[in-house]
Design a protein around this motif. Structure first.
Motif, short mmCIF file in Angstrom:
data_model
loop_
_atom_site.label_atom_id
_atom_site.label_comp_id
_atom_site.label_asym_id
_atom_site.label_seq_id
_atom_site.Cartn_x
_atom_site.Cartn_y
_atom_site.Cartn_z
N GLU A 1 0.81 -1.21 0.00
CA GLU A 1 0.00 0.00 0.00
C GLU A 1 0.85 1.26 0.00
OE1 GLU A 1 -3.46 2.23 2.68
OE2 GLU A 1 -2.69 0.27 3.27
N GLU A 2 1.95 1.26 0.74
CA GLU A 2 2.79 2.45 0.80
C GLU A 2 3.41 2.77 -0.55
OE1 GLU A 2 3.07 4.59 3.27
OE2 GLU A 2 1.55 3.37 4.27
N ARG A 3 3.82 1.74 -1.27
CA ARG A 3 4.37 1.97 -2.61
C ARG A 3 3.29 2.52 -3.55
NH1 ARG A 3 8.29 -3.30 -3.82
NH2 ARG A 3 9.86 -2.82 -2.19
N LEU A 4 2.07 2.02 -3.38
CA LEU A 4 0.97 2.52 -4.20
C LEU A 4 0.73 4.00 -3.93
CD1 LEU A 4 -1.43 2.01 -6.13
CD2 LEU A 4 -2.78 1.41 -4.12
N LYS A 5 0.66 4.38 -2.66
CA LYS A 5 0.44 5.79 -2.32
C LYS A 5 1.57 6.67 -2.84
CE LYS A 5 -0.21 5.33 2.16
NZ LYS A 5 -0.54 5.73 3.55
N LEU A 6 2.80 6.18 -2.74
CA LEU A 6 3.95 6.95 -3.21
C LEU A 6 3.90 7.14 -4.73
CD1 LEU A 6 6.53 8.31 -2.20
CD2 LEU A 6 7.75 6.17 -2.65
N ALA A 7 3.46 6.10 -5.44
CA ALA A 7 3.37 6.20 -6.90
C ALA A 7 2.33 7.24 -7.31
CB ALA A 7 3.00 4.84 -7.49
N VAL A 8 1.20 7.28 -6.59
CA VAL A 8 0.18 8.29 -6.89
C VAL A 8 0.70 9.69 -6.55
CG1 VAL A 8 -2.14 9.11 -6.34
CG2 VAL A 8 -1.71 6.65 -6.57
N PHE A 9 1.36 9.80 -5.41
CA PHE A 9 1.88 11.10 -4.96
C PHE A 9 2.90 11.65 -5.96
CE2 PHE A 9 5.16 13.49 -2.64
CZ PHE A 9 4.39 14.52 -2.13
N ARG A 10 3.74 10.78 -6.52
CA ARG A 10 4.78 11.23 -7.45
C ARG A 10 4.28 11.36 -8.88
NH1 ARG A 10 10.08 7.70 -5.40
NH2 ARG A 10 10.43 8.91 -3.48
N GLY A 11 3.02 11.01 -9.12
CA GLY A 11 2.45 11.18 -10.44
C GLY A 11 2.65 10.02 -11.39
N ARG A 12 3.25 8.91 -10.92
CA ARG A 12 3.42 7.75 -11.79
C ARG A 12 2.09 7.04 -12.04
NH1 ARG A 12 8.07 6.68 -8.50
NH2 ARG A 12 6.98 4.93 -7.52
N MET A 13 1.18 7.15 -11.10
CA MET A 13 -0.15 6.58 -11.23
C MET A 13 -1.18 7.72 -11.14
SD MET A 13 -0.04 3.17 -11.46
CE MET A 13 1.49 3.22 -12.41
N ASN A 14 -2.22 7.64 -11.97
CA ASN A 14 -3.30 8.62 -11.86
C ASN A 14 -4.21 8.33 -10.68
OD1 ASN A 14 -2.90 8.25 -15.15
ND2 ASN A 14 -3.09 10.36 -14.49
N ALA A 15 -4.26 7.07 -10.27
CA ALA A 15 -5.10 6.68 -9.14
C ALA A 15 -4.58 5.39 -8.55
CB ALA A 15 -6.56 6.53 -9.56
N GLY A 16 -4.94 5.14 -7.30
CA GLY A 16 -4.59 3.90 -6.64
C GLY A 16 -5.80 3.35 -5.91
N ILE A 17 -6.08 2.05 -6.10
CA ILE A 17 -7.25 1.41 -5.49
C ILE A 17 -6.77 0.36 -4.50
CG2 ILE A 17 -9.36 0.10 -5.89
CD1 ILE A 17 -9.40 1.20 -8.72
N LEU A 18 -7.26 0.44 -3.27
CA LEU A 18 -6.94 -0.55 -2.25
C LEU A 18 -8.21 -1.33 -1.93
CD1 LEU A 18 -5.10 -1.81 -0.10
CD2 LEU A 18 -5.77 0.04 1.45
N ILE A 19 -8.20 -2.64 -2.25
CA ILE A 19 -9.34 -3.51 -1.95
C ILE A 19 -9.05 -4.22 -0.63
CG2 ILE A 19 -10.78 -5.43 -2.75
CD1 ILE A 19 -9.98 -4.76 -5.59
N PRO A 20 -9.84 -3.96 0.41
CA PRO A 20 -9.54 -4.52 1.74
C PRO A 20 -9.85 -6.01 1.82
CG PRO A 20 -11.62 -3.34 1.80
CD PRO A 20 -11.06 -3.13 0.43
N LEU B 1 -6.25 9.47 -4.96
CA LEU B 1 -6.24 10.35 -6.13
C LEU B 1 -5.40 11.58 -5.81
CD1 LEU B 1 -10.03 10.28 -7.06
CD2 LEU B 1 -8.21 9.23 -8.39
N SER B 2 -4.67 12.06 -6.80
CA SER B 2 -3.90 13.28 -6.61
C SER B 2 -4.80 14.48 -6.88
CB SER B 2 -2.70 13.31 -7.54
OG SER B 2 -2.07 14.58 -7.50
N SER B 3 -4.83 15.41 -5.94
CA SER B 3 -5.65 16.61 -6.13
C SER B 3 -5.14 17.47 -7.27
CB SER B 3 -5.69 17.44 -4.84
OG SER B 3 -4.38 17.83 -4.46
N ALA B 4 -3.87 17.27 -7.66
CA ALA B 4 -3.29 18.05 -8.76
C ALA B 4 -3.54 17.41 -10.12
CB ALA B 4 -1.77 18.21 -8.56
N SER B 5 -4.11 16.21 -10.13
CA SER B 5 -4.34 15.51 -11.39
C SER B 5 -5.53 16.09 -12.12
CB SER B 5 -4.56 14.02 -11.13
OG SER B 5 -4.94 13.36 -12.32
N ALA B 6 -5.34 16.38 -13.41
CA ALA B 6 -6.43 16.94 -14.20
C ALA B 6 -7.54 15.92 -14.44
CB ALA B 6 -5.90 17.44 -15.55
#
Length: 362
Positions: free
Chosen positions: A88-107, A120-125
């Motif tokens: 999960e941390e790698r997923l969040k980091l990828a979204v934060f750095r812009g490598r991913m447009n979104a990240g989904i965590l299925i519990p 989701l990144s608030s800066a993403s168009a």
């Protein structure tokens, strides 16, 4: 005077002008390298290659039939490219750095009846579009059939199809913008003729008026054509932009370069000094480009700004280019937009020609 002799004079002036530009490294930098760099930087800021698809990271901790069905539905959507994550941390980091447009965590234990964690990144168009798409898939699963309709509306009554983002938007935007910038700055040619007195000697020579106008227009015209062709080719090979219908592309580019030449003829009579042309010209071009949608999609501006944008020739040129790229429009579909750009060019050029001869004779 025979026509062949007149053409030889005009082509000779074009050759001299082209040789002068090739020797001027700073001019080459402004014509070719700067627009490409701006296209790349702004294109990445607007989502890069995400105009074709959105990158979505997925951490599936449930591994249930419902979670696999959701993943399969997202994979089958041509707008999404799914990448599996285990952390999960790698997923969040990828979204934060812009490598991913979104990240989904299925519990764990998810069976489609619980909320999902979506990053989701608030800066993403495309954040709002991503959220709507995920909600659509969840609603389909909840209903066991057709998804809910989640329409996307723009306040200015804009385009509701494929998001106009990334390089596919910035490539035509910068082409239109920098051709206009070149037009404003190239007014220097006319100012130099006036200040040096060469214009008076040219008018006194046995030349027809159209020959003088052609010599004044040929130099900036060939620069703009070379600049536009370079940007089209660079966008195609470096950023993967498909420009669409060839006839529509050629005529739209011809209209834009005609507009640039018309700006030269008019602004050469408006600016009084070379300092005004170099200091004010680019800012005026940027202002016209901003009004016409070269900086941001007109879909996101208020309705009155969208109406006001019709006064900018850049908006009509952008409509034509975006129609070719995003809507796969044919020439006949964008012909009204091309005609409007040519109309702007004709009006501007006429105003410039009317003012030009008396000023050159001073």
């Amino acid at each position: 005077m025979p026509l062949s002799h007149s053409l030889n004079v005009i082509f000779g002036a074009a050759a001299v002008s082209g040789a002068g530009v090739r020797r001027d490294r700073r001019r080459l930098l402004v014509l070719f390298l700067l627009p490409t760099l701006v296209m790349a930087i702004v294109g990445f800021a607007m989502g890069g290659y995400s105009s074709a698809s959105f990158e979505v990271g997925l951490v599936d901790r449930a591994n249930t039939s419902e979670s696999r069905a959701l993943a399969a539905a997202l994979v089958s959507n041509e707008r999404y490219q799914i990448r599996d994550y285990t952390n999960e941390e790698r997923l969040k980091l990828a979204v934060f750095r812009g490598r991913m447009n979104a990240g989904i965590l299925i519990p764990p234990g998810w069976h489609g009846d619980q909320n999902l964690v979506v990053y989701l990144s608030s800066a993403s168009a495309g954040a709002a579009i991503m959220r709507a798409g995920i909600n659509t898939e969840l609603s389909r699963m909840a209903r066991g059939g057709q998804p809910f309709e989640i329409p996307i509306r723009y306040p200015a009554g804009g385009h509701a199809g494929v998001p106009r983002l990334g390089f596919a938007y910035t490539a035509p935007a910068n082409l239109v913008l920098f051709v206009m910038v070149t037009g404003f700055v190239s007014a220097l040619t006319i100012l130099q003729l006036r200040e040096s007195g060469i214009s008076r000697r040219l008018l006194a020579a046995p030349r027809r008026t159209w020959e003088l106008l052609a010599m004044l227009a040929i130099a900036p015209a060939q620069q703009m054509i070379a600049q536009a062709v370079f940007m089209i080719v660079a966008a195609r090979f470096f950023f993967g932009i498909h420009w669409g219908d060839t006839v529509g592309l050629v005529l739209t580019t011809a209209a834009v370069t005609s507009l640039g030449v018309a700006i030269v003829l008019l602004m050469g009579t408006v600016f009084r000094t070379r300092q005004q042309a170099t200091a004010l010209g680019p800012w005026i071009a940027v202002s016209i480009g901003m009004l016409g949608g070269c900086m941001w999609p007109l879909e996101v501006v208020p309705p009155f700004m969208k109406t006001l944008a019709r006064l900018s020739p850049a908006s009509w040129a952008m409509d034509a280019y975006l129609g070719l790229i995003f809507d796969h429009a044919t020439f006949s579909e964008i012909a009204p937009d091309i005609a409007m750009v040519f109309a702007f060019a004709a009006v501007i050029a006429t105003a410039g020609i009317v003012r030009l001869r008396p000023q050159l004779s001073r």
